[in-house]
Design a protein around this motif. Structure first.
Motif, PDB file in Angstrom:
ATOM      1  N   LEU A   1       9.677   6.397  12.938  1.00 45.79           N
ATOM      2  CA  LEU A   1       8.617   4.938  13.089  1.00 45.79           C
ATOM      3  C   LEU A   1       8.176   4.938  11.709  1.00 45.79           C
ATOM      4  O   LEU A   1       7.806   5.721  10.840  1.00 45.79           O
ATOM      5  N   ARG A   2       8.270   3.404  11.093  1.00 43.70           N
ATOM      6  CA  ARG A   2       7.770   2.992   9.724  1.00 43.70           C
ATOM      7  C   ARG A   2       7.066   1.663   9.763  1.00 43.70           C
ATOM      8  O   ARG A   2       7.411   1.090   8.908  1.00 43.70           O
ATOM      9  N   VAL A   3       6.443   1.671  10.896  1.00 47.60           N
ATOM     10  CA  VAL A   3       5.580   0.141  11.174  1.00 47.60           C
ATOM     11  C   VAL A   3       4.218   0.447  10.218  1.00 47.60           C
ATOM     12  O   VAL A   3       3.858  -0.458   9.666  1.00 47.60           O
ATOM     13  N   GLY A   4       3.605   1.618  10.258  1.00 50.56           N
ATOM     14  CA  GLY A   4       2.138   1.632   9.739  1.00 50.56           C
ATOM     15  C   GLY A   4       1.065   1.209  10.723  1.00 50.56           C
ATOM     16  O   GLY A   4       1.454   1.198  11.938  1.00 50.56           O
ATOM     17  N   GLU A   5       0.231   0.382  10.563  1.00 46.20           N
ATOM     18  CA  GLU A   5      -0.873  -0.068  11.210  1.00 46.20           C
ATOM     19  C   GLU A   5      -1.501   0.690  12.114  1.00 46.20           C
ATOM     20  O   GLU A   5      -1.970   0.384  12.936  1.00 46.20           O
TER      21      GLU A   5
ATOM     22  N   ASN B   1       0.780  -1.164  -0.031  1.00 48.36           N
ATOM     23  CA  ASN B   1      -0.040  -0.016  -0.039  1.00 48.36           C
ATOM     24  C   ASN B   1       0.739   1.336  -0.010  1.00 48.36           C
ATOM     25  O   ASN B   1       0.109   2.409  -0.214  1.00 48.36           O
ATOM     26  N   THR B   2       2.041   1.199   0.268  1.00 49.01           N
ATOM     27  CA  THR B   2       2.882   2.514   0.091  1.00 49.01           C
ATOM     28  C   THR B   2       2.907   2.815  -1.295  1.00 49.01           C
ATOM     29  O   THR B   2       3.314   3.964  -1.591  1.00 49.01           O
ATOM     30  N   THR B   3       2.968   1.691  -2.114  1.00 51.54           N
ATOM     31  CA  THR B   3       2.931   2.227  -3.763  1.00 51.54           C
ATOM     32  C   THR B   3       1.746   2.834  -4.009  1.00 51.54           C
ATOM     33  O   THR B   3       1.885   4.041  -4.752  1.00 51.54           O
TER      34      THR B   3
ATOM     35  N   LEU C   1      -3.750  11.069  13.266  1.00 48.68           N
ATOM     36  CA  LEU C   1      -3.336  10.514  12.035  1.00 48.68           C
ATOM     37  C   LEU C   1      -2.160   9.744  12.163  1.00 48.68           C
ATOM     38  O   LEU C   1      -1.205  10.180  12.953  1.00 48.68           O
ATOM     39  N   ASP C   2      -1.923   8.633  11.413  1.00 45.36           N
ATOM     40  CA  ASP C   2      -0.549   8.035  11.512  1.00 45.36           C
ATOM     41  C   ASP C   2       0.220   8.502  10.527  1.00 45.36           C
ATOM     42  O   ASP C   2       0.515   9.480  10.227  1.00 45.36           O
ATOM     43  N   GLY C   3       0.809   7.494   9.655  1.00 44.65           N
ATOM     44  CA  GLY C   3       1.990   7.629   8.694  1.00 44.65           C
ATOM     45  C   GLY C   3       1.506   7.995   7.400  1.00 44.65           C
ATOM     46  O   GLY C   3       0.429   8.885   7.155  1.00 44.65           O
ATOM     47  N   VAL C   4       2.245   7.432   6.439  1.00 43.93           N
ATOM     48  CA  VAL C   4       2.164   8.121   4.954  1.00 43.93           C
ATOM     49  C   VAL C   4       0.657   7.637   4.429  1.00 43.93           C
ATOM     50  O   VAL C   4      -0.097   8.306   3.590  1.00 43.93           O
ATOM     51  N   LEU C   5       0.290   6.606   4.911  1.00 38.54           N
ATOM     52  CA  LEU C   5      -0.864   5.940   4.199  1.00 38.54           C
ATOM     53  C   LEU C   5      -2.231   6.926   4.646  1.00 38.54           C
ATOM     54  O   LEU C   5      -2.811   7.171   3.918  1.00 38.54           O
ATOM     55  N   VAL C   6      -2.250   6.911   5.806  1.00 41.26           N
ATOM     56  CA  VAL C   6      -3.290   7.533   6.519  1.00 41.26           C
ATOM     57  C   VAL C   6      -3.254   9.109   6.018  1.00 41.26           C
ATOM     58  O   VAL C   6      -4.332   9.838   5.715  1.00 41.26           O
TER      59      VAL C   6
ATOM     60  N   LEU D   1       5.711  11.792  12.176  1.00 38.41           N
ATOM     61  CA  LEU D   1       6.214  11.794  10.909  1.00 38.41           C
ATOM     62  C   LEU D   1       7.177  10.593  10.509  1.00 38.41           C
ATOM     63  O   LEU D   1       7.634  10.045  11.232  1.00 38.41           O
ATOM     64  N   SER D   2       6.438  10.053   9.520  1.00 41.47           N
ATOM     65  CA  SER D   2       7.165   8.865   8.948  1.00 41.47           C
ATOM     66  C   SER D   2       8.383   9.354   8.014  1.00 41.47           C
ATOM     67  O   SER D   2       8.236  10.460   7.520  1.00 41.47           O
ATOM     68  N   PRO D   3       9.328   8.383   7.957  1.00 43.77           N
ATOM     69  CA  PRO D   3      10.499   8.688   6.915  1.00 43.77           C
ATOM     70  C   PRO D   3       9.907   8.674   5.585  1.00 43.77           C
ATOM     71  O   PRO D   3      10.906   8.912   4.748  1.00 43.77           O
ATOM     72  N   GLU D   4       8.659   8.041   5.275  1.00 41.24           N
ATOM     73  CA  GLU D   4       8.522   7.970   3.832  1.00 41.24           C
ATOM     74  C   GLU D   4       8.297   9.570   3.193  1.00 41.24           C
ATOM     75  O   GLU D   4       7.730  10.208   3.838  1.00 41.24           O
ATOM     76  N   PRO D   5       9.009   9.532   2.028  1.00 36.30           N
ATOM     77  CA  PRO D   5       9.261  11.224   1.655  1.00 36.30           C
ATOM     78  C   PRO D   5       7.939  11.699   1.461  1.00 36.30           C
ATOM     79  O   PRO D   5       7.959  12.989   1.572  1.00 36.30           O
TER      80      PRO D   5
ATOM     81  N   THR E   1      10.906   3.711   0.444  1.00 37.17           N
ATOM     82  CA  THR E   1      11.361   2.113   0.643  1.00 37.17           C
ATOM     83  C   THR E   1      10.236   1.520   1.313  1.00 37.17           C
ATOM     84  O   THR E   1      10.755   0.185   1.345  1.00 37.17           O
ATOM     85  N   GLY E   2       9.323   2.001   1.736  1.00 40.86           N
ATOM     86  CA  GLY E   2       8.216   1.109   2.451  1.00 40.86           C
ATOM     87  C   GLY E   2       8.791   0.362   3.583  1.00 40.86           C
ATOM     88  O   GLY E   2       9.375   0.900   4.340  1.00 40.86           O
ATOM     89  N   THR E   3       8.279  -1.097   3.184  1.00 43.62           N
ATOM     90  CA  THR E   3       8.711  -1.759   4.296  1.00 43.62           C
ATOM     91  C   THR E   3      10.506  -2.435   4.328  1.00 43.62           C
ATOM     92  O   THR E   3      10.740  -3.018   5.099  1.00 43.62           O
TER      93      THR E   3
END
Ligand SMILES: Cc1cc2ncn([C@H]3O[C@H](COP(=O)(O)O)[C@@H](O)[C@H]3O)c2cc1C
Ligand SMILES: O=C(O)c1cccnc1
Length: 363
Positions: A324-328, A183-185, A273-278, A301-305, A205-207
């Motif tokens: 943090l880059r767990v998501g969920e 889902n990061t794609t 809110l959570d990370g890049v997905l939300v 803040l997620s490291p996803e750009p 880089t997602g996971t």
């Protein structure tokens, strides 16, 4: 031509914050026994909650954690994630049983959780997973839309209903999370579209994929966007365009989160809110219904750009920046005790005396 009328979807308007309450709460914060402004980023967040709750005594008594799961057709045969699609099912079982990073945190902070299967390829065995499967995963969005408008609408409705149910059970804040390998794609594609920026600025880089897979992920996102742009003109303007973009580039769990955010905004319920997905879903909701941002609180803040760009566009400063880059939903859950600490400090701290408040300048 597909039309919004066929889907019969009404996107509710957000309840707007009252800026007068923001100003009143800031004055109250300034009068507490602490240096002016010293609670840093917490102060505007507390003011935001006051402005949406229309009170000088903002409160959150019962946060609810809602997690939506779905799979992505694009992840089936391509190395765009470090993990295989079967991990979605394994993780959803761990999440439902309270043994994922997110639900360990939720239990530790006494936050009730609900898990929804809105579009997993398989069906998780855990009995607590709510079965709302719209489809067994999305389609490969490099070839055409990930979802039909009807599927996307159905997933949005499921997210709305989840928030309505949580509210009926006493929720006064919602924490949103997702699970879906690949889902990061989709979030990168949504971000590039909504932010109007180049793919290279948003794909991460997602996971934890390596260089070669990252190049493939960029190509996949670029292809999805070009296929979407070719088709875009056939959709009518207005709401339908937002829906069509989400249907093409998003995911079933992401559409449910979009619905959940819209419904929370309509009720004036704060959303952590959570990370890049939300984050991508939050910007979609703000684009589809301007004003949604009034209920949004950036947990971390997620490291996803894409995430910093999304939060910048939403004008939100994250409470935590721990990489943090767990998501969920785990970053938002981690931020919840910080937010609660801010609310407790606001309620419990003494008022500064007039003499002390005037400071040295007045001597
Ligand atoms: C064991 C495991 C637990 C997770 N929990 C959340 N995600 C996170 O990783 C996925 C997105 O990354 P990508 O796009 O690279 O697949 C989502 O499911 C997200 O929630 C996880 C991923 C894994 C492997
Ligand atoms: O930002 C996130 O939430 C995130 C980042 C990487 C992988 N999964 C989720």
């Amino acid at each position: 031509m597909e039309s919004l009328a066929k889907t019969n979807l009404h996107l509710p308007s957000p309840r707007r914050a009252d800026p007068a309450w923001r100003a009143k709460l800031q004055a109250r914060l300034d009068a507490l026994a602490k240096p002016v402004g010293s609670l840093g980023s917490l102060e505007p967040v507390l003011c935001d909650i006051a402005a949406i709750q229309c009170t000088e005594h903002p409160r959150v008594r019962r946060p609810f954690f809602l997690l939506f799961a779905g799979d992505h057709g694009v992840a089936k045969d391509r190395p765009i994630s470090r993990y295989g699609q079967h991990v979605t099912e394994e993780m959803v079982n761990h999440i439902a049983s309270g043994r994922s990073v997110s639900t360990v945190l939720a239990r530790s902070f006494d936050v009730p959780w609900r898990v929804y299967d809105v579009g997993m390829v398989s069906t998780p065995r855990h009995p607590d997973v709510r079965r709302r499967k719209v489809a067994a995963g999305t389609r490969d969005f490099t070839r055409g839309p990930a979802m039909t408008l009807e599927e996307c609408t159905e997933a949005i409705r499921i997210g709305m209903e989840a928030v309505r149910d949580a509210r009926a059970d006493g929720a006064d804040l919602v924490i949103l999370g997702e699970m879906g390998i690949g889902n990061t794609t989709a979030a990168s594609a949504l971000s590039a579209w909504l932010l109007g920026v180049d793919v290279d600025l948003v794909v991460g880089t997602g996971t934890g994929i390596h260089e070669q897979a990252l190049a493939e992920k960029r190509l996949v996102v670029r292809t999805a966007l070009s296929v979407w742009r070719e088709r875009e003109p056939v959709f009518p303007a207005g709401d339908a365009r937002w829906l069509a973009g989400l249907a093409h580039l998003g995911g079933l769990e992401l559409a449910a989160i979009c619905g959940a955010i819209l419904e929370a905004a309509a009720f004036g319920l704060p959303v952590l809110l959570d990370g890049v997905l939300v984050g991508a879903c939050a910007l979609w909701a703000e684009c589809a219904r301007p004003g949604v941002r009034d209920v949004l609180i950036a947990g971390h803040l997620s490291p996803e750009p894409a995430h910093a760009l999304l939060l910048g566009e939403l004008r939100k400063r994250p409470l935590l920046d721990l990489g943090l880059r767990v998501g969920e939903g785990s970053g938002a859950l981690m931020a919840w005790p910080v937010l609660r600490a801010g609310l407790d400090v606001l309620e419990g701290t003494a008022m500064f005396s007039e003499r002390a408040r005037s400071g040295r300048d007045a001597e």
